[in-house]
Design a protein around this motif. Structure first.
Motif, PDB file in Angstrom:
ATOM      1  N   TYR A   1     -58.588  12.244 -75.149  1.00 48.09           N
ATOM      2  CA  TYR A   1     -59.446  10.838 -75.071  1.00 48.09           C
ATOM      3  C   TYR A   1     -60.298  11.185 -75.949  1.00 48.09           C
ATOM      4  O   TYR A   1     -61.012  11.968 -76.113  1.00 48.09           O
ATOM      5  CB  TYR A   1     -60.071  10.545 -73.649  1.00 48.09           C
ATOM      6  CG  TYR A   1     -60.139   9.019 -73.721  1.00 48.09           C
ATOM      7  CD1 TYR A   1     -59.467   7.954 -73.858  1.00 48.09           C
ATOM      8  CD2 TYR A   1     -61.666   8.687 -73.564  1.00 48.09           C
ATOM      9  CE1 TYR A   1     -59.984   6.651 -73.862  1.00 48.09           C
ATOM     10  CE2 TYR A   1     -62.053   7.304 -73.399  1.00 48.09           C
ATOM     11  CZ  TYR A   1     -61.169   6.474 -73.625  1.00 48.09           C
ATOM     12  OH  TYR A   1     -61.484   5.204 -73.802  1.00 48.09           O
TER      13      TYR A   1
ATOM     14  N   ALA B 119     -54.562   4.711 -69.515  1.00 49.34           N
ATOM     15  CA  ALA B 119     -54.885   3.340 -68.598  1.00 49.34           C
ATOM     16  C   ALA B 119     -55.984   2.432 -69.374  1.00 49.34           C
ATOM     17  O   ALA B 119     -55.832   1.428 -69.593  1.00 49.34           O
ATOM     18  CB  ALA B 119     -55.220   3.684 -67.192  1.00 49.34           C
ATOM     19  N   LYS B 120     -56.903   3.217 -69.755  1.00 49.74           N
ATOM     20  CA  LYS B 120     -58.236   2.699 -70.350  1.00 49.74           C
ATOM     21  C   LYS B 120     -57.819   2.326 -71.845  1.00 49.74           C
ATOM     22  O   LYS B 120     -58.228   1.212 -72.070  1.00 49.74           O
ATOM     23  CB  LYS B 120     -59.351   3.670 -70.531  1.00 49.74           C
ATOM     24  CG  LYS B 120     -60.027   3.923 -69.438  1.00 49.74           C
ATOM     25  CD  LYS B 120     -61.320   4.820 -69.849  1.00 49.74           C
ATOM     26  CE  LYS B 120     -62.239   5.213 -68.640  1.00 49.74           C
ATOM     27  NZ  LYS B 120     -63.196   6.186 -69.098  1.00 49.74           N
TER      28      LYS B 120
ATOM     29  N   ASN C 149     -53.019  18.147 -71.987  1.00 48.67           N
ATOM     30  CA  ASN C 149     -52.315  16.932 -71.786  1.00 48.67           C
ATOM     31  C   ASN C 149     -51.067  16.758 -72.612  1.00 48.67           C
ATOM     32  O   ASN C 149     -51.069  15.871 -73.436  1.00 48.67           O
ATOM     33  CB  ASN C 149     -53.468  15.966 -71.959  1.00 48.67           C
ATOM     34  CG  ASN C 149     -54.192  15.806 -70.687  1.00 48.67           C
ATOM     35  OD1 ASN C 149     -53.899  15.352 -69.763  1.00 48.67           O
ATOM     36  ND2 ASN C 149     -55.432  16.004 -70.911  1.00 48.67           N
TER      37      ASN C 149
ATOM     38  N   ASP D  18     -53.588  10.661 -67.702  1.00 48.50           N
ATOM     39  CA  ASP D  18     -53.317   9.233 -66.950  1.00 48.50           C
ATOM     40  C   ASP D  18     -54.410   8.239 -66.721  1.00 48.50           C
ATOM     41  O   ASP D  18     -54.297   6.976 -67.038  1.00 48.50           O
ATOM     42  CB  ASP D  18     -53.168   9.491 -65.485  1.00 48.50           C
ATOM     43  CG  ASP D  18     -51.602  10.314 -65.175  1.00 48.50           C
ATOM     44  OD1 ASP D  18     -50.872  10.082 -66.103  1.00 48.50           O
ATOM     45  OD2 ASP D  18     -51.502  10.970 -64.186  1.00 48.50           O
ATOM     46  N   THR D  19     -55.727   8.626 -66.854  1.00 43.80           N
ATOM     47  CA  THR D  19     -56.965   8.189 -66.839  1.00 43.80           C
ATOM     48  C   THR D  19     -57.138   7.491 -68.380  1.00 43.80           C
ATOM     49  O   THR D  19     -57.436   6.130 -68.446  1.00 43.80           O
ATOM     50  CB  THR D  19     -58.275   8.664 -66.172  1.00 43.80           C
ATOM     51  OG1 THR D  19     -58.559   9.809 -67.107  1.00 43.80           O
ATOM     52  CG2 THR D  19     -57.920   9.166 -64.837  1.00 43.80           C
ATOM     53  N   GLY D  20     -57.032   8.150 -69.278  1.00 44.36           N
ATOM     54  CA  GLY D  20     -57.438   7.786 -70.588  1.00 44.36           C
ATOM     55  C   GLY D  20     -56.430   6.812 -71.014  1.00 44.36           C
ATOM     56  O   GLY D  20     -56.664   6.090 -71.843  1.00 44.36           O
TER      57      GLY D  20
ATOM     58  N   GLN E 253     -55.657  -0.860 -71.616  1.00 42.48           N
ATOM     59  CA  GLN E 253     -56.328  -2.008 -71.343  1.00 42.48           C
ATOM     60  C   GLN E 253     -57.273  -2.297 -72.547  1.00 42.48           C
ATOM     61  O   GLN E 253     -57.529  -3.555 -72.538  1.00 42.48           O
ATOM     62  CB  GLN E 253     -57.220  -1.533 -70.186  1.00 42.48           C
ATOM     63  CG  GLN E 253     -57.982  -2.846 -69.325  1.00 42.48           C
ATOM     64  CD  GLN E 253     -56.926  -4.069 -68.809  1.00 42.48           C
ATOM     65  OE1 GLN E 253     -55.783  -3.450 -68.260  1.00 42.48           O
ATOM     66  NE2 GLN E 253     -56.916  -5.267 -69.141  1.00 42.48           N
TER      67      GLN E 253
ATOM     68  N   GLU F 202     -63.465  14.698 -69.666  1.00 36.92           N
ATOM     69  CA  GLU F 202     -63.791  13.977 -68.566  1.00 36.92           C
ATOM     70  C   GLU F 202     -62.484  12.958 -68.118  1.00 36.92           C
ATOM     71  O   GLU F 202     -62.414  12.816 -67.151  1.00 36.92           O
ATOM     72  CB  GLU F 202     -65.077  12.918 -68.632  1.00 36.92           C
ATOM     73  CG  GLU F 202     -66.358  13.817 -68.737  1.00 36.92           C
ATOM     74  CD  GLU F 202     -67.288  13.150 -69.295  1.00 36.92           C
ATOM     75  OE1 GLU F 202     -67.619  11.999 -69.512  1.00 36.92           O
ATOM     76  OE2 GLU F 202     -68.299  13.870 -69.791  1.00 36.92           O
ATOM     77  N   GLU F 203     -61.686  12.990 -69.227  1.00 37.35           N
ATOM     78  CA  GLU F 203     -60.317  12.146 -68.926  1.00 37.35           C
ATOM     79  C   GLU F 203     -59.207  12.859 -68.863  1.00 37.35           C
ATOM     80  O   GLU F 203     -58.957  14.104 -69.632  1.00 37.35           O
ATOM     81  CB  GLU F 203     -60.247  11.177 -70.078  1.00 37.35           C
ATOM     82  CG  GLU F 203     -61.456  10.280 -70.232  1.00 37.35           C
ATOM     83  CD  GLU F 203     -61.515   8.950 -69.147  1.00 37.35           C
ATOM     84  OE1 GLU F 203     -60.731   9.005 -68.173  1.00 37.35           O
ATOM     85  OE2 GLU F 203     -62.638   8.631 -69.166  1.00 37.35           O
ATOM     86  N   ASN F 204     -58.382  12.754 -68.172  1.00 33.25           N
ATOM     87  CA  ASN F 204     -56.725  13.269 -68.236  1.00 33.25           C
ATOM     88  C   ASN F 204     -55.975  12.504 -69.034  1.00 33.25           C
ATOM     89  O   ASN F 204     -56.464  11.054 -68.974  1.00 33.25           O
ATOM     90  CB  ASN F 204     -56.400  13.944 -67.112  1.00 33.25           C
ATOM     91  CG  ASN F 204     -56.258  12.677 -65.891  1.00 33.25           C
ATOM     92  OD1 ASN F 204     -55.911  11.598 -66.049  1.00 33.25           O
ATOM     93  ND2 ASN F 204     -56.650  12.942 -64.619  1.00 33.25           N
TER      94      ASN F 204
END
Ligand code: NAD
Ligand code: TDX
Length: 344
Positions: A221, A307-308, A248, A303-305, A311, A299-301
């Motif tokens: 990310y 999704a952000k 990742n 899946d979280t990155g 969006q 701070e991001e993996n």
């Protein structure tokens, strides 16, 4: 600290400038960018009126302009993001990559020596290490991995890195280099895999996957990359290279399917097209050095990155639709439709 950021209107540069202007109000950020097809001042609208931010339009390879700028601004630190950055374009037209990535960097290095810059940071890439085989998941790129480039893009980045190291050894310029894995996040130009797939999937257009889609990239990310560079500027050891990545690894097919699922579109949109020439199979960073020596952790993996990121593209359709309505349309026609990769 007065920090000259080059290429700060592009994807990673703009994320870095936005981050630094807000995170370090005590520092002055001077952004120099040529505003090529990839540079967009829209990316900086949140900081353009901040007192610690200033923008110059200019070419890092223009000696007279660069020396005048250094004379006028007297920066303490240079962070060089400015580059031609797209591998496919480098296969079509290598010479602009030599011009900007090599000559541009050496021009900045010459000015940095003359004006006694306290730190020259070169933003490099994991692509300088070449690629890894798919059947050896135990192998990773470390800072000791030999340079072994595949594309005109990665060759130009590696050449620039060698000059940066030579200016340290020969002229004593205080340098650092970072080699990061594939970035994704807001403001990435929609020629690159993730934003290309998001923009096309939302429009129900075919998604061109090169070759068999099994090539692996190690996704980070963009904000984690920006924070790593900030840390290297403050705590990194002069003369050192730091690899940046967060373990990742994903195949291209996995990435494309993740995008399709998130935007609720069918996998039948996937279309396998002719492979990229010289296509690197796998990139994978070993980040042990930056983690152990500087305490950096992402701070991001994925899946979280992702999704952000998806969006952000859904919330900012105007940003990429503006780009897609311009010159980029001609690029897509030439690189995908005229070559028979995607029919429309
Ligand atoms: P980008 O193409 O989005 O942005 C590049 C910026 O540089 C643009 O704003 C462009 O206008 C500017 N520029 C180009 N030529 C210039 C010149 N001659 N003078 C001044 N400005 C010029 O690229 P990006 O993806 O943000 O990459 C930034 C840097 O990070 C590059 O050096 C790239 O090699 C490196 N990098 C990128 C990634 C990635 O995944 N995108 C990963 C690792 C390293
Ligand atoms: O249409 C496509 N179809 C496809 O299958 C595109 C544009 C890409 N791909 C594949 C090629 C790669 O295996 O997806 C993968 C990622 O491609 P890019 O987004 O073009 O990135 P990559 O070539 O991996 O390079 C990126 O990471 C390292 C950046 O563009 C570089 O600037 C950075 O140094």
């Amino acid at each position: 600290m007065k920090i000259l950021v080059t290429g700060g209107a592009g994807f990673i540069g703009a994320n870095f400038v936005n981050y630094m202007v807000n995170e370090h109000p005590e520092d002055e950020i001077i952004n120099l960018d040529l505003l090529t097809y990839a540079g967009n001042l829209e990316n900086l609208k949140d900081v353009e009126n901040k007192p610690n931010y200033k923008f110059y339009k200019g070419d890092i390879a223009d000696r007279e302009f660069i020396f005048n700028l250094f004379e006028k601004e007297r920066p303490d630190v240079v962070v060089n993001f400015a580059a031609e950055s797209h591998v496919d374009r480098s296969i079509e037209n290598p010479s602009i990559f030599v011009q900007t990535n090599v000559l541009g960097t050496t021009t900045l290095l010459d000015a940095s020596v003359k004006y006694g810059i306290k730190r020259f940071h070169q933003v490099s890439t994991d692509e300088v290490y070449g690629d890894l085989p798919l059947d050896r998941p135990d192998l990773f790129f470390t800072e000791e991995t030999p340079i072994h480039t595949s594309s005109p893009y990665s060759s130009s980045k590696a050449a620039a890195d060698l000059f940066v190291r030579a200016y340290h050894r020969t002229f004593g310029l205080p340098i650092t280099i970072s080699c990061c894995s594939n970035n994704y996040g807001p403001y990435q130009f929609p020629e690159k895999l993730i934003p290309l797939m998001i923009s096309r999937a939302t429009a129900d257009e075919k998604l061109p996957v090169y070759g068999d889609g099994a090539n692996v990239r190690d996704w980070l990310y963009v904000l984690d990359h920006c924070k790593a560079i900030d840390l290297i500027l403050r705590k990194g050891k002069v003369g050192e290279t730091y690899n940046i990545g967060g373990h990742n690894e994903k195949t291209n097919l996995e990435v494309v399917k993740t995008v399709l699922k998130a935007v609720d579109k069918p996998e039948s949109l996937i279309t396998y097209v002719e492979d990229r020439k010289g296509h690197d199979r796998r990139y994978a960073i070993d980040p042990t050095k930056i983690e152990n020596e500087l305490g950096w952790v992402p701070e991001e993996n994925f899946d979280t990155g992702i999704a952000k990121t998806i969006q952000w593209y859904l919330d900012n359709e105007d940003w990429w639709k503006n780009i897609l309505s311009g010159d980029y349309q001609n690029y897509f026609q030439k690189m995908y439709i005229d070559k028979g990769r995607v029919s429309e």
